[in-house]
Design a protein around this motif. Structure first.
Motif, PDB file in Angstrom:
ATOM      1  N   LEU A  46      -2.615 -10.635  -2.657  1.00 42.89           N
ATOM      2  CA  LEU A  46      -1.529  -9.805  -3.198  1.00 42.89           C
ATOM      3  C   LEU A  46      -2.018  -8.649  -4.081  1.00 42.89           C
ATOM      4  O   LEU A  46      -1.287  -8.143  -4.917  1.00 42.89           O
ATOM      5  CB  LEU A  46      -0.506 -10.655  -3.983  1.00 42.89           C
ATOM      6  N   ARG A  49       0.546  -5.495  -1.521  1.00 44.53           N
ATOM      7  CA  ARG A  49       1.636  -6.400  -1.168  1.00 44.53           C
ATOM      8  C   ARG A  49       2.902  -5.585  -0.897  1.00 44.53           C
ATOM      9  O   ARG A  49       2.920  -4.364  -1.079  1.00 44.53           O
ATOM     10  CB  ARG A  49       1.876  -7.424  -2.305  1.00 44.53           C
ATOM     11  N   GLY A  50       3.983  -6.291  -0.499  1.00 45.81           N
ATOM     12  CA  GLY A  50       5.210  -5.616  -0.096  1.00 45.81           C
ATOM     13  C   GLY A  50       5.103  -5.351   1.401  1.00 45.81           C
ATOM     14  O   GLY A  50       4.111  -4.782   1.863  1.00 45.81           O
ATOM     15  N   PRO A  52       6.184  -3.270   3.895  1.00 46.50           N
ATOM     16  CA  PRO A  52       5.709  -2.033   4.539  1.00 46.50           C
ATOM     17  C   PRO A  52       4.271  -1.694   4.155  1.00 46.50           C
ATOM     18  O   PRO A  52       3.477  -1.254   4.995  1.00 46.50           O
ATOM     19  CB  PRO A  52       6.688  -0.971   4.028  1.00 46.50           C
ATOM     20  N   ILE A  54       1.884  -3.766   3.329  1.00 43.29           N
ATOM     21  CA  ILE A  54       0.969  -4.685   4.014  1.00 43.29           C
ATOM     22  C   ILE A  54       0.666  -4.133   5.416  1.00 43.29           C
ATOM     23  O   ILE A  54      -0.479  -4.143   5.879  1.00 43.29           O
ATOM     24  CB  ILE A  54       1.581  -6.105   4.090  1.00 43.29           C
ATOM     25  N   CYS A 150      12.037  -8.868  -7.137  1.00 36.11           N
ATOM     26  CA  CYS A 150      10.691  -8.575  -6.645  1.00 36.11           C
ATOM     27  C   CYS A 150      10.384  -7.094  -6.855  1.00 36.11           C
ATOM     28  O   CYS A 150      10.968  -6.447  -7.729  1.00 36.11           O
ATOM     29  CB  CYS A 150      10.539  -8.998  -5.184  1.00 36.11           C
ATOM     30  N   ASN A 151       9.480  -6.545  -6.087  1.00 37.04           N
ATOM     31  CA  ASN A 151       9.180  -5.108  -6.166  1.00 37.04           C
ATOM     32  C   ASN A 151       9.293  -4.509  -4.788  1.00 37.04           C
ATOM     33  O   ASN A 151       8.613  -4.945  -3.846  1.00 37.04           O
ATOM     34  CB  ASN A 151       7.780  -4.850  -6.729  1.00 37.04           C
ATOM     35  N   THR A 152      10.151  -3.503  -4.690  1.00 36.81           N
ATOM     36  CA  THR A 152      10.416  -2.851  -3.404  1.00 36.81           C
ATOM     37  C   THR A 152      10.216  -1.351  -3.525  1.00 36.81           C
ATOM     38  O   THR A 152      10.843  -0.576  -2.815  1.00 36.81           O
ATOM     39  CB  THR A 152      11.872  -3.140  -2.983  1.00 36.81           C
ATOM     40  N   ALA A 156       5.212  -1.032  -2.975  1.00 41.68           N
ATOM     41  CA  ALA A 156       5.444  -1.921  -1.832  1.00 41.68           C
ATOM     42  C   ALA A 156       5.551  -1.159  -0.519  1.00 41.68           C
ATOM     43  O   ALA A 156       5.728  -1.765   0.538  1.00 41.68           O
ATOM     44  CB  ALA A 156       6.732  -2.727  -2.065  1.00 41.68           C
ATOM     45  N   THR A 157       5.454   0.164  -0.594  1.00 43.00           N
ATOM     46  CA  THR A 157       5.711   0.997   0.599  1.00 43.00           C
ATOM     47  C   THR A 157       4.772   2.212   0.592  1.00 43.00           C
ATOM     48  O   THR A 157       3.966   2.385  -0.315  1.00 43.00           O
ATOM     49  CB  THR A 157       7.169   1.530   0.567  1.00 43.00           C
ATOM     50  N   GLN A 189       6.494 -10.173  -9.801  1.00 44.38           N
ATOM     51  CA  GLN A 189       6.495  -8.790  -9.277  1.00 44.38           C
ATOM     52  C   GLN A 189       7.595  -7.954  -9.922  1.00 44.38           C
ATOM     53  O   GLN A 189       7.449  -6.745 -10.070  1.00 44.38           O
ATOM     54  CB  GLN A 189       6.685  -8.802  -7.751  1.00 44.38           C
ATOM     55  N   GLY A 228      15.002  -6.049  -0.985  1.00 43.36           N
ATOM     56  CA  GLY A 228      14.242  -5.645   0.198  1.00 43.36           C
ATOM     57  C   GLY A 228      14.211  -6.767   1.220  1.00 43.36           C
ATOM     58  O   GLY A 228      15.000  -7.721   1.139  1.00 43.36           O
ATOM     59  N   ALA A 229      13.300  -6.659   2.168  1.00 43.35           N
ATOM     60  CA  ALA A 229      13.187  -7.693   3.201  1.00 43.35           C
ATOM     61  C   ALA A 229      11.767  -7.742   3.733  1.00 43.35           C
ATOM     62  O   ALA A 229      11.080  -6.723   3.777  1.00 43.35           O
ATOM     63  CB  ALA A 229      14.146  -7.396   4.353  1.00 43.35           C
ATOM     64  N   ASP A 230      11.355  -8.936   4.114  1.00 39.72           N
ATOM     65  CA  ASP A 230      10.071  -9.095   4.801  1.00 39.72           C
ATOM     66  C   ASP A 230      10.257  -9.245   6.298  1.00 39.72           C
ATOM     67  O   ASP A 230       9.390  -8.871   7.079  1.00 39.72           O
ATOM     68  CB  ASP A 230       9.298 -10.296   4.243  1.00 39.72           C
ATOM     69  N   ASN A 240      13.317 -12.725   2.417  1.00 40.66           N
ATOM     70  CA  ASN A 240      12.789 -11.877   1.332  1.00 40.66           C
ATOM     71  C   ASN A 240      12.264 -12.795   0.241  1.00 40.66           C
ATOM     72  O   ASN A 240      12.331 -14.035   0.349  1.00 40.66           O
ATOM     73  CB  ASN A 240      13.877 -10.926   0.803  1.00 40.66           C
ATOM     74  N   LYS A 241      11.734 -12.201  -0.792  1.00 36.93           N
ATOM     75  CA  LYS A 241      11.094 -12.949  -1.876  1.00 36.93           C
ATOM     76  C   LYS A 241      11.946 -14.124  -2.347  1.00 36.93           C
ATOM     77  O   LYS A 241      13.169 -14.009  -2.465  1.00 36.93           O
ATOM     78  CB  LYS A 241      10.817 -11.983  -3.028  1.00 36.93           C
TER      79      LYS A 241
END
Ligand code: MRU
Length: 335
Positions: A46, A49-50, A52, A54, A150-152, A156-157, A189, A228-230, A240-241
């Motif tokens: 991590l 991370r996040g 997008p 990743i 979390c962090n978006t 994360a992007t 996060q 956000g979303a994974d 998501n988280k």
């Protein structure tokens, strides 16, 4: 104030340079990765991370492998992709980016062209974030209390973020919103990264522990939740988280809209529902300690899923770069 100038990943002098997020907010250290194995370690731990981001890191990891020596280019790319695929199972963007890099390699792309593809994935994500921000900003009433988890954001992007991109866009056009940032146990996060980003941008934000979310809603401090979303399944169920599902249930109880913001590269149309989404389980040490200090008896049994699944029925809308999708998601996401 916009845009945020945070660059959590760069290609420089033949290295992938990563801002080590495990050290934030106390230290800003950049880690040069010279080998794909180092990128894989950074994703697993991590440091990067996040969902997008990743995917972007993995794309650069393939470019690194392409530029290295030993075996044929195709062999190097395939084995790097295999390694990167094994790092984190939930983020759809990881697999999406690797599929894109693999198909470029199969079409005969040379190392420089594979680097170009990774840069394109990175730059396109910045534009995607802008579009998500613009579409999502229309959902936030003037002066709203906006809860997130979390962090978006930029960390994360490749751009201003997804849920945080929506918040940034609304704020930039004069919405006097206030953010409630859930700290996001176990790895914080929300506390470490989201508060760092929001405070840098001067966006009003208050940090709360995850367990305070219900009280904030009951006291009228939150008007909506955006996360956000994974990975998003075909029917709109969203991973998501961990803690996101609890926020969605609480939001429903309090009559508040709960939104997801994510790029289309997070959508996995091959999965019929959220029960098919692979959920990462992480090391028990993350729960047995708080910010590095032991916080439970040694040997305590631990359950540590990194993500949960929010059923589509609790989601008022999914903000993507193509617009705000509504139920039934099987139709809106597929079209
Ligand atoms: O474990 P993390 O920190 O990678 O989890 C990140 C999240 O859950 C984010 O909400 C998600 O990846 C969307 S990031 C735009």
């Amino acid at each position: 104030m916009r845009p945020s100038a945070i660059r959590p990943i760069e290609w420089a002098d033949g290295n992938v340079v990563i801002l080590d997020q495990t050290l934030l907010p106390h230290r800003e250290e950049h880690l040069p990765c010279r080998r794909v194995e180092e990128v894989a370690e950074a994703i697993r731990s991590l440091r990067v991370r996040g969902a997008p981001l990743i995917g972007i890191a993995a794309a650069y990891g393939i470019a690194l492998a392409a530029h290295s020596s030993g075996g044929s280019l195709q062999e190097r790319v395939r084995s790097a992709a295999k390694l990167l695929q094994s790092t984190r199972p939930t983020a759809r963007n990881l697999f999406w980016a690797l599929e894109r890099m693999l198909s470029a390699a199969e079409e005969g792309a040379r190392p420089e062209e594979l680097l170009g593809e990774a840069v394109a994935i990175h730059e396109e994500d910045a534009q995607t974030c802008r579009s998500i921000g613009e579409h999502g900003a229309t959902l936030i009433p003037q002066g709203a209390g906006v809860m997130t988890i979390c962090n978006t954001g930029s960390l994360a992007t490749g751009g201003e973020g997804t849920a945080l991109g929506v918040i940034r866009s609304a704020y930039a056009v004069g919405n006097s919103l206030r953010v409630l940032a859930c700290e996001t146990r176990p790895l914080l996060q929300g506390a470490r990264l989201t508060m760092w980003e929001l405070m840098r941008d001067g966006i009003p934000a208050t940090l709360v522990t995850d367990g305070m979310a219900g009280t904030c809603m009951a006291r009228g401090m939150a008007d909506l939740v955006i996360a956000g979303a994974d990975r998003i399944a075909r029917n709109g169920d969203t991973a998501n988280k961990i803690g996101t599902y609890s926020l969605a249930v609480l939001a429903r109880h309090h009559g508040l809209p709960f939104y997801i913001a994510a790029p289309m590269s997070t959508v996995d149309l091959s999965l019929a529902s959220g029960s098919e989404i692979p959920i990462e389980e992480r090391d028990s040490d993350e729960v047995l300690a708080f910010a590095g200090a032991k916080s439970a008896p040694p040997g305590a049994a631990v359950f540590n899923p990194a993500f949960d699944v929010t059923p589509a029925e609790l989601i008022a809308g999914i903000v993507t770069e193509r617009g705000v999708m509504g139920a039934p998601y099987a139709e809106s996401l597929s079209s």
